[in-house]
Design an enzyme around this catalytic site. Structure first.
Site: not given
Length: 223
Positions: A50-53, A197
Site C-alpha cells: 500500500g502507500c509507502y508512507w 492521512y
C-alpha cells in the site's frame, strides 16, 4: 501459544479499545518456520504494502533496520517512473520500500512477520484500505534464493493459519529493480506526524507494532 505471544495479544486488545481510528486490522502473524540464513553483512529486502508512507514508518522503528527508502518496484526494468506516473496504475510498478537491515539483529522472516502483522492486509487484491489500484498491491520482492524460499514458505504458512477470513492474495514477484521516490516522500511519517492521512491510517500501524512487538520496537527511527 508462547507467553510472549499471549502478552502481545493482551496489549493488542487494549490498543483496539483505545484507538477509535484504525488502519488494517492488526493480526499477530506466526513465527516463520523457514527463514533466510543469517549473514555477517547488511542485507536488503523490498516490500510493497500500500502507500509507502506507513510501510516505511513502521519498518524504520524496527531494531536492526539501518535504512528504509520509499520508492517503486515491480515494473519493467528499463522504464523510469515517478510518483505521478505510478499513480496512474498502468506502469506495473507498486509503491514499495527498500529495507536495509542487520540479519544478526533482525531476520528476514521477522520482517515478514511484522509486515503481515501490522503493515499490510494480505487478503485485499490491489488495494490497502483507502488506496486502490495495482500500484497499492501487497507483494514481496526477494533479492536472493534464501529470501525467495522464506517468502514463499511464509505465504503458505499464513495461508494455513486461518488468521484471515479471506484467502491470501499477496504474491512473491520477480525483482526487476528499485527506483527511489522523490525526496519529499522520504521519511514522510517522521517529518509529518500530524498529517491527516498519517494520523488516520499509519499512526495506528505503528502503535500496533509497538504493542505487539515491544522487544523489536525502538523509539528513534532509522535514518
Amino acid at each position: 501459544m508462547r507467553r510472549s505471544d499471549s502478552l502481545a495479544l493482551i496489549a493488542l486488545a487494549a490498543l483496539v479499545v483505545a484507538t477509535p481510528l484504525r488502519a488494517e486490522r492488526a493480526v499477530l502473524a506466526p513465527v516463520p518456520t523457514i527463514d533466510a540464513a543469517p549473514t555477517r553483512k547488511l542485507e536488503t529486502a523490498v516490500f510493497a504494502g500500500g502507500c509507502y508512507w506507513g510501510v516505511e514508518g513502521v519498518f524504520s522503528h524496527v531494531k536492526g533496520v539501518h535504512l528504509v527508502v520509499s520508492g517503486f518496484a515491480g515494473g519493467p526494468r528499463d522504464r523510469r517512473v515517478d510518483y505521478d506516473m505510478v499513480s496512474g496504475g498502468d506502469t506495473g510498478y507498486a509503491e514499495a520500500v527498500r529495507v536495509t537491515y542487520d540479519p544478526a539483529q533482525v531476520s528476514y522472516g521477522t520482517l515478514l512477520r511484522v509486515f503481515f502483522s501490522v503493515v499490510a492486509d494480505p487478503t485485499t487484491l490491489n488495494y490497502q484500505q483507502p488506496d486502490h489500484g495495482t500500484q497499492y498491491r501487497s507483494a514481496l520482492f526477494p533479492l536472493n534464493d534464501g529470501q525467495a524460499k522464506a517468502a514463499t514458505a511464509y505465504l503458505a504458512q499464513i495461508g494455513k493459519a486461518g488468521l484471515w477470513r479471506d484467502p491470501i492474495v499477496t504474491r512473491v514477484e520477480r525483482f526487476t529493480g528499485f527506483q527511489n521516490a522523490a525526496r519529499d516522500h522520504q521519511d514522510f511519517m517522521r517529518k509529518n506526524p500530524r498529517h491527516p492521512y498519517i494520523m488516520r491510517w499509519d499512526v495506528p500501524k505503528l502503535a500496533a507494532f509497538k504493542a505487539m512487538f515491544p522487544t523489536l520496537y525502538r523509539e528513534t527511527p532509522s535514518a
